[in-house]
Design an enzyme around this catalytic site. Sequence first.
Site, short mmCIF file in Angstrom:
data_model
loop_
_atom_site.label_atom_id
_atom_site.label_comp_id
_atom_site.label_asym_id
_atom_site.label_seq_id
_atom_site.Cartn_x
_atom_site.Cartn_y
_atom_site.Cartn_z
N ARG A 264 17.76 23.54 28.50
CA ARG A 264 17.76 22.85 29.80
C ARG A 264 17.09 21.48 29.72
O ARG A 264 17.39 20.59 30.54
CB ARG A 264 17.10 23.72 30.87
CG ARG A 264 17.16 23.08 32.25
CD ARG A 264 16.85 24.03 33.38
NE ARG A 264 16.87 23.32 34.65
CZ ARG A 264 16.79 23.88 35.83
NH1 ARG A 264 16.69 25.18 35.94
NH2 ARG A 264 16.81 23.14 36.93
N ASN A 268 16.92 16.33 30.96
CA ASN A 268 15.86 15.33 31.14
C ASN A 268 16.17 14.04 30.39
O ASN A 268 15.27 13.19 30.22
CB ASN A 268 14.52 15.89 30.66
CG ASN A 268 14.06 17.04 31.52
OD1 ASN A 268 14.30 17.06 32.72
ND2 ASN A 268 13.44 18.04 30.90
N HIS A 275 10.41 8.80 34.56
CA HIS A 275 9.28 9.29 35.37
C HIS A 275 8.08 8.36 35.28
O HIS A 275 7.38 8.15 36.27
CB HIS A 275 8.88 10.70 34.91
CG HIS A 275 9.79 11.78 35.43
ND1 HIS A 275 9.73 13.08 35.02
CD2 HIS A 275 10.78 11.74 36.36
CE1 HIS A 275 10.64 13.81 35.66
NE2 HIS A 275 11.30 13.01 36.47
P1 NAD Z 1 16.14 11.06 48.91
O1 NAD Z 1 16.04 12.50 49.14
O2 NAD Z 1 14.92 10.23 49.11
O3 NAD Z 1 17.32 10.49 49.81
C1 NAD Z 1 17.57 9.11 49.80
C2 NAD Z 1 17.68 8.53 51.20
O4 NAD Z 1 18.97 8.78 51.73
C3 NAD Z 1 16.70 9.09 52.22
O5 NAD Z 1 16.19 8.02 52.98
C4 NAD Z 1 17.56 10.01 53.08
O6 NAD Z 1 17.08 10.17 54.39
C5 NAD Z 1 18.88 9.29 53.06
N1 NAD Z 1 20.05 10.13 53.26
C6 NAD Z 1 20.24 11.38 52.81
N2 NAD Z 1 21.48 11.79 53.08
C7 NAD Z 1 22.09 10.79 53.74
C8 NAD Z 1 23.38 10.62 54.27
N3 NAD Z 1 24.32 11.56 54.15
N4 NAD Z 1 23.68 9.46 54.91
C9 NAD Z 1 22.74 8.48 55.00
N5 NAD Z 1 21.50 8.58 54.49
C10 NAD Z 1 21.17 9.72 53.86
O7 NAD Z 1 16.63 10.73 47.42
P2 NAD Z 1 17.57 11.51 46.41
O8 NAD Z 1 18.01 10.49 45.46
O9 NAD Z 1 18.56 12.34 47.09
O10 NAD Z 1 16.56 12.51 45.66
C11 NAD Z 1 15.56 12.04 44.80
C12 NAD Z 1 14.59 13.15 44.49
O11 NAD Z 1 15.27 14.22 43.83
C13 NAD Z 1 13.46 12.74 43.57
O12 NAD Z 1 12.24 13.22 44.10
C14 NAD Z 1 13.76 13.46 42.28
O13 NAD Z 1 12.61 13.77 41.54
C15 NAD Z 1 14.44 14.70 42.77
N6 NAD Z 1 15.30 15.37 41.78
C16 NAD Z 1 15.15 16.71 41.63
C17 NAD Z 1 15.94 17.38 40.73
C18 NAD Z 1 15.82 18.87 40.61
O14 NAD Z 1 16.43 19.46 39.71
N7 NAD Z 1 15.10 19.53 41.48
C19 NAD Z 1 16.92 16.71 40.00
C20 NAD Z 1 17.04 15.34 40.18
C21 NAD Z 1 16.23 14.67 41.08
N1 GLY Z 2 17.18 17.72 36.79
C1 GLY Z 2 16.81 18.40 35.62
C2 GLY Z 2 16.90 19.88 35.72
O1 GLY Z 2 17.26 20.41 36.73
O2 GLY Z 2 16.59 20.56 34.77
#
Ligand code: NAD
Ligand code: GLY
Length: 389
Positions: A264, A268, A275
């Site tokens: 997995r 990354n 990061h």
């Molecule tokens: P985000 O959640 O901040 O969303 C971005 C912006 O878009 C926000 O202002 C939100 O309100 C807006 N938005 C959302 N949906 C919308 C829509 N349909 N129309 C208009 N605006 C909308 O950013 P993101 O890029 O979605 O997520 C980033 C986060 O995800 C980071 O914290 C990152 O670490 C995390 N992440 C987690 C994983 C995981 O496996 N858990 C994988 C990749 C990234």
């Molecule tokens: N975004 C990396 C993972 O889910 O493992």
Amino acid sequence: MHEKKTIFYRAYNEAMKIRVDLSSSTKDSSYDILIGSGIVNAKAGDEIINVFNSAGLKNRAFVITSETVSGLYRSLLNGFLENAGIKPVVLSLPDGEGTKSLKYLSYIYDELIKNRFERGDFIIAFGGGVIGDLSGFAAATYLRGINFIQIPTTLLADVDSSVGGKTGIDHPGGKNLIGAFYQPRCVIIDVDFLDTLSERELKNGFAEVIKYGAVIDNEFFIYLENNYEKILSRHKDSLMHIIEKSCAIKADVVNKDEKEAGLRSVLNFGHSLGHAIETLYNYETVKHGEAIAIGMVFASMLSEDLGLCTGETAGRVKTLIKNSGLPVKVPDFSPEEYINAMKLDKKVKGKLIKFVLIKDIGSFVFKELDFEYLMKFLKKIKDRRLDNL
Ligand code: NAD
Ligand code: GLY
């Protein structure tokens, strides 16, 4: 390792269903990802109701969303849930990475307790990756774990964060340092939410899509090279295609290695430097996908420097990222600042950090690199401005 194949098939009219098959894990937390256009609407179809029923969602749901998403889609989602017989309580949180923090986690617990949410109730994460990661961690920890569902609304959340069960919050010292593996009961992806997403956010999510092609699937990478303009102009079939393909690739990886014991970590790619960039900017200014876009360029250049891939391979990664309007230039922090930030990465062991490097397009290798070498490489980039195309 237990060999499993991702099952995916068309179901529910035009919706695609992908199974995250975790049946061989200690606890079977398998679930479905439903992908379609217009599937979240005020007339939740029988099919959706069946998915909710099989997930166990019947009565109350605590919906966590962002202010922007709430403004756009709150009444749509309420109608959708009420039609399925579910009573929602909605909590809207500020937009931005800063919300993925202890402060807002604590606020969520307060509201869950105030509204007397019980073990049989559900949390629904309705928004981007920030909302998904934060809500998932609240679900993992509230009452020692209550069920949750992901309804992602950004491209990044559709293709990556809503799937696979990584939940958590950031710490001022480092990204995602506090969290848990905790799987949702189902994921419902409606591509129509992307209609209102800003161009910058669309590109931000596209970075994670490029990641899958670059280190896992050569054919998919070629598809992206040939179709990025169409995708970024929101051609619906192309968007559906990249979401389906990305979810299938991710489900396959997670099926084989849910808790990141090995394979997995390939997901990354670009994240070690990415990061560090996010931490150095204090989770402001640069978005997650943008940071990992730079990180992927950096990891490709490292791979070339180590003789693992050709200049042509590294160049193709950089060109696709640049052509997609994503940043490629390593921001102007000092090599020392980068090294200090990278030392807090979860993949560090003493003086070594595990990097995902690229061999050819669609294939990768893990390497433990020492910080001394990385410091020299960062200085070389800075001195020769190798980061400029
Ligand atoms: P985000 O959640 O901040 O969303 C971005 C912006 O878009 C926000 O202002 C939100 O309100 C807006 N938005 C959302 N949906 C919308 C829509 N349909 N129309 C208009 N605006 C909308 O950013 P993101 O890029 O979605 O997520 C980033 C986060 O995800 C980071 O914290 C990152 O670490 C995390 N992440 C987690 C994983 C995981 O496996 N858990 C994988 C990749 C990234
Ligand atoms: N975004 C990396 C993972 O889910 O493992």
